[in-house]
Scaffold this motif. Structure first.
Motif, PDB file in Angstrom:
ATOM      1  N   ASP A 432       9.962   0.703  11.458  1.00 55.70           N
ATOM      2  CA  ASP A 432       8.738   1.500  11.501  1.00 55.70           C
ATOM      3  C   ASP A 432       9.163   2.947  11.718  1.00 55.70           C
ATOM      4  O   ASP A 432      10.097   3.215  12.475  1.00 55.70           O
ATOM      5  N   HIS A 433       8.545   3.881  11.054  1.00 53.17           N
ATOM      6  CA  HIS A 433       8.773   5.291  11.361  1.00 53.17           C
ATOM      7  C   HIS A 433       7.481   6.053  11.159  1.00 53.17           C
ATOM      8  O   HIS A 433       6.554   5.577  10.505  1.00 53.17           O
ATOM      9  N   GLN A 436       3.728  12.615   8.998  1.00 56.22           N
ATOM     10  CA  GLN A 436       2.414  13.060   8.548  1.00 56.22           C
ATOM     11  C   GLN A 436       2.577  13.853   7.252  1.00 56.22           C
ATOM     12  O   GLN A 436       3.665  14.371   6.978  1.00 56.22           O
ATOM     13  N   THR A 437       1.491  14.011   6.539  1.00 53.46           N
ATOM     14  CA  THR A 437       1.504  14.881   5.358  1.00 53.46           C
ATOM     15  C   THR A 437       2.103  16.235   5.744  1.00 53.46           C
ATOM     16  O   THR A 437       2.896  16.813   5.015  1.00 53.46           O
ATOM     17  N   ASP A 526      -2.264  12.871  17.474  1.00 55.65           N
ATOM     18  CA  ASP A 526      -2.065  11.451  17.781  1.00 55.65           C
ATOM     19  C   ASP A 526      -1.751  11.295  19.259  1.00 55.65           C
ATOM     20  O   ASP A 526      -0.991  12.090  19.817  1.00 55.65           O
ATOM     21  N   ARG A 541      -5.467   8.195  16.826  1.00 54.20           N
ATOM     22  CA  ARG A 541      -5.801   9.600  16.634  1.00 54.20           C
ATOM     23  C   ARG A 541      -6.654  10.157  17.768  1.00 54.20           C
ATOM     24  O   ARG A 541      -7.439   9.446  18.379  1.00 54.20           O
ATOM     25  N   ARG A 552      -5.397   8.880   5.004  1.00 55.14           N
ATOM     26  CA  ARG A 552      -6.166   9.572   6.032  1.00 55.14           C
ATOM     27  C   ARG A 552      -7.486  10.053   5.464  1.00 55.14           C
ATOM     28  O   ARG A 552      -7.514  10.720   4.439  1.00 55.14           O
TER      29      ARG A 552
HETATM   30  P1  AMP Z   1      -0.923  11.057   6.599  1.00 59.69           P
HETATM   31  O1  AMP Z   1      -0.834  12.511   6.798  1.00 59.69           O
HETATM   32  O2  AMP Z   1      -2.017  10.662   5.659  1.00 59.69           O
HETATM   33  O3  AMP Z   1       0.395  10.456   6.243  1.00 59.69           O
HETATM   34  O4  AMP Z   1      -1.351  10.408   7.972  1.00 59.69           O
HETATM   35  C1  AMP Z   1      -0.620  10.681   9.117  1.00 59.69           C
HETATM   36  C2  AMP Z   1      -1.193   9.873  10.237  1.00 59.69           C
HETATM   37  O5  AMP Z   1      -0.975   8.470   9.988  1.00 59.69           O
HETATM   38  C3  AMP Z   1      -0.535  10.140  11.565  1.00 59.69           C
HETATM   39  O6  AMP Z   1      -1.053  11.280  12.209  1.00 59.69           O
HETATM   40  C4  AMP Z   1      -0.840   8.851  12.309  1.00 59.69           C
HETATM   41  O7  AMP Z   1      -2.154   8.847  12.800  1.00 59.69           O
HETATM   42  C5  AMP Z   1      -0.711   7.793  11.213  1.00 59.69           C
HETATM   43  N1  AMP Z   1       0.658   7.238  11.166  1.00 59.69           N
HETATM   44  C6  AMP Z   1       1.651   7.569  10.338  1.00 59.69           C
HETATM   45  N2  AMP Z   1       2.738   6.807  10.559  1.00 59.69           N
HETATM   46  C7  AMP Z   1       2.431   5.975  11.578  1.00 59.69           C
HETATM   47  C8  AMP Z   1       3.147   4.953  12.284  1.00 59.69           C
HETATM   48  N3  AMP Z   1       4.382   4.613  11.966  1.00 59.69           N
HETATM   49  N4  AMP Z   1       2.493   4.330  13.299  1.00 59.69           N
HETATM   50  C9  AMP Z   1       1.221   4.657  13.625  1.00 59.69           C
HETATM   51  N5  AMP Z   1       0.493   5.589  12.993  1.00 59.69           N
HETATM   52  C10 AMP Z   1       1.086   6.255  11.976  1.00 59.69           C
END
Ligand code: AMP
Length: 677
Positions: A432-433, A436-437, A526, A541, A552
């Motif tokens: 798991d990693h 964010q965008t 987060d 979030r 998102r």
């Molecule tokens: P996005 O920018 O669409 O990739 O969304 C980013 C958001 O997805 C982050 O701020 C988190 O809320 C959630 N997210 C991304 N990776 C994880 C992860 N490995 N575990 C939990 N939440 C994640």
């Protein structure tokens, strides 16, 4: 290729930094000796002109990396590899949507491939094309030539609205070759989303297709583009259409046929010299949802982006030139940008691009692709895996997946049961990693290359080099103790590759991300907790953004779409937990005349209209899973809708402190509305 460039190619080599001994050393050096750490990493890419300064942090939170350096993203992805790997595959493209049945129904599909210069292999249930770095070089040059001949140049914005086809990759790379700024819009978004982005980016050109396919269903991209153009205030000069032969369409006066233009460039053997950009000039914009209705144009630079992604392939993913990387994500998302297109190419790898679903033609398709193409590193969002979990398990073991070194997941929480299920069936590390965008590359991860800490299932790992990340108390800004919940924040400067600002809106960059305490902490929005062992855990979030299948979506965007309905006076949209997609939006709508829903027929009509309004405006991805009609919504005395309490009610959980509630009966109204359903 000009002689000067050719000379430089032989001078520059592929990733060549001295390998440090441990991850702890890397991390320490990246935070405490930032400039020397990143100066070292910068050697991984080709610079037309070396940077004068590694970091300019004189105007934080705006950080400038590799100041004065000149480079080109496309050159680093393509041209630089020609001396050593011209005949290596750059892309392996596979489509389970283009199958025999489709070709029998639409014979023009097969012809379109030859028109587009694709030599493909057709199988009964999928279609495949291998594209060497040499082929990619040619196609990207033709594409860049077409763009230039249609007036697109440095700094112009180009919107790309395409499915997972190679032409989407050519389009992105061609833009960066000529210094144009691309903005890829996810194919699941509707005309309204397109129009918002066209206006904000003031796009000069749009690039699209006649149609896309999803599970055999035809998606009329061209029609959506036409509607988007109609709705936008800023009209593009041209719409470049890659005609796949799926859906006939009536060409508009601004349409340009890609196959015709490509033929002209191909006949002329066109090549286009890369435009050297200063490291901080933008390479692309990617719009993402925030708490307010309008999406933010995340702006990525050029040099920092190239250095960060190349480094991440080595230090985070442990990938090597010549290996095969498969990111199962749409190009419209950050993962698709970074790890389907740019990073694998920057590192001289082969990237797999897949058009299709995880369970079509059968739930073994992913593993069959891994086996046939010897995929070494796999990356996707947990939703796809959860979809496979519902299928016949024997599909998990029918193929030889021993080429896989690791399987990374990100984009949404990875639940324990999905992780264990995968580990059990695949026998490879499931990592798991978290990113964010905005970051463009992992913030938290495990780093299998270094054996730093044992892999811990249930955690996305620990901060990656370059990220001075902490869990801090929301009120005081003080670091939280182990086990204490707080906000995940990153001290400025953000490392290379992260967003540099919000497109044409520095103020919004600060107000969205750096409005905490001293203005020097980036807020991820987060909640997180660090355990005794130093592993981070994401707890959800802090804002009204929900995560549907790793994507998102701002609940306010959905609320705005619903509010266009004349019979609705106010509404609240919240995300509720869903076993398959992580979260799903549900809507609570207050009607002008509540009596309306007393008739089942009327209620059904309203539901259909509300769902229809959302899908029309935002696309199917935002479709509310349920629509309820309470007589009122719970609000604070200042008039703020208590979405968290509504969510708690919907999930049958305690609503928490209700002392700020202005209208207590609204709680019962919300409960009642769900009973009425
Ligand atoms: P996005 O920018 O669409 O990739 O969304 C980013 C958001 O997805 C982050 O701020 C988190 O809320 C959630 N997210 C991304 N990776 C994880 C992860 N490995 N575990 C939990 N939440 C994640």
């Amino acid at each position: 290729m000009s002689e000067q460039i050719a000379n430089n190619v032989s001078e520059s080599s592929l990733p060549s930094t001295q390998q440090p001994s441990s991850f702890a050393d890397i991390y320490h050096s990246s935070i405490h000796n930032r400039e020397s750490f990143w100066a070292q990493q910068a050697k991984r890419i080709y610079w037309h002109k070396q940077p004068d300064k590694i970091l300019d942090d004189s105007n934080l939170p705006f950080a400038k990396w590799f100041v004065g350096g000149e480079t080109n993203l496309c050159y680093n992805c393509v041209d630089r590899h020609l001396p050593d790997r011209a005949e290596q595959d750059a892309f392996i493209w596979l489509s389970s949507e283009i199958n025999q049945e489709l070709i029998d129904t639409f014979p023009a599909v097969a012809d379109a491939f030859s028109d587009l210069g694709n030599s493909v292999e057709f199988y009964t249930d999928y279609t495949k094309r291998r594209l060497t770095y040499n082929d990619l070089y040619k196609e990207v040059n033709y594409f860049a030539d077409v763009l230039q001949r249609h007036g697109v140049g440095k700094g112009d914005r180009v919107i790309i609205y395409m499915p997972m086809i190679l032409e989407a990759a050519y389009a992105m790379l061609a833009c960066t070759r000529i210094g144009a700024i691309h903005s890829v819009v996810f194919g699941g978004f509707a005309a309204h989303n397109l129009a918002i982005r066209m206006d904000d980016a003031e796009a000069k050109m749009l690039i699209t297709v006649d149609a896309g396919l999803r599970g055999g269903k035809i998606i009329n991209y061209k029609n959506l583009i036409n509607q988007g153009v109609e709705q936008a205030n800023h009209k593009p000069e041209h719409v470049l259409v890659v005609n796949r032969g799926i859906l006939p369409f009536k060409a508009q006066p601004i349409d340009v046929d890609y196959a015709t233009e490509r033929r002209i460039s191909c006949d002329a053997n066109a090549t286009v010299d890369p435009v050297w950009l200063e490291s901080n000039e933008p390479s692309y914009l990617l719009y993402t949802s925030g708490t307010t209705g309008t999406p933010k144009g995340v702006q990525r630079d050029t040099g920092g982006h190239a250095v960060a992604l190349t480094t991440s392939i080595d230090y985070v993913y442990n990938g090597k030139a010549g290996e095969t990387f498969w990111t199962i994500s749409d190009v419209g998302w950050a993962a698709g940008h970074s790890y389907t297109i740019y990073a694998p190419l920057l590192a001289g790898m082969t990237s797999v691009m897949y058009e299709g679903l995880p369970h079509r033609p059968n739930p073994g398709i992913w593993w069959r692709i891994v086996e046939a193409n010897k995929v070494n590193i796999l990356f996707t969002a947990p939703t796809g895996v959860r979809m496979l979990k519902k299928q016949d398990e024997t599909w998990m073991t029918r193929y030889d997946v021993s080429s896989l070194k690791s399987f990374f997941l990100a984009g949404e929480p990875l639940d324990e049961s999905t992780a264990s299920w995968l580990t059990e069936h695949l026998g490879v590390p499931i990592l798991d990693h978290y990113w964010q965008t905005e970051s463009g590359w992992p913030i938290l991860s495990h780093a299998p290359k270094f054996n730093h800490k044992p892999h811990k299932q249930g955690s996305p790992g620990y901060p990656m080099y370059g990220y001075d990340a902490h869990v801090i108390n929301e009120e005081t800004g003080e670091p939280c103790a182990a086990g204490e919940k707080g906000l995940l924040a990153i001290a400025a400067p953000l490392p290379p590759g992260c967003l540099t600002t919000v497109w044409r809106n520095d103020k919004r960059f600060i107000s969205s991300y750096f409005n905490l305490f001293d203005g020097k902490q980036y807020s991820t929005s987060d909640y997180a907790v660090v355990d005794e062992g130093g592993y981070f855990h994401i707890l959800g979030r802090t804002d009204d953004v929900i995560n549907v299948a790793g994507h998102r979506i701002g609940t306010q965007e959905i609320e705005e779409a619903i509010s266009t309905h004349p019979e609705i006076i106010e509404c609240a949209v919240v995300g509720i937990a869903d076993e398959l997609k992580g979260e799903l939006p549900i809507a609570f709508c207050v009607l002008r005349d509540h009596e309306q829903v007393k008739s089942t027929e009327n209620r059904f009509r309203l539901e259909q209209q509300i769902v229809g309004a959302v899908v029309k405006s935002l696309g199917g991805i935002a479709r509310p899973a349920a629509v309820y009609f309470p007589q009122a919504l719970p609000k604070t005395r200042s008039g703020k809708i208590l979405r968290r309490s509504i969510r708690a009610l919907a999930e049958n959980k305690p609503t928490g402190d209700m002392s700020t509630l202005d209208n207590p009966p609204a709680i019962d109204a919300v409960k009642q509305s769900m009973k009425d359903y």
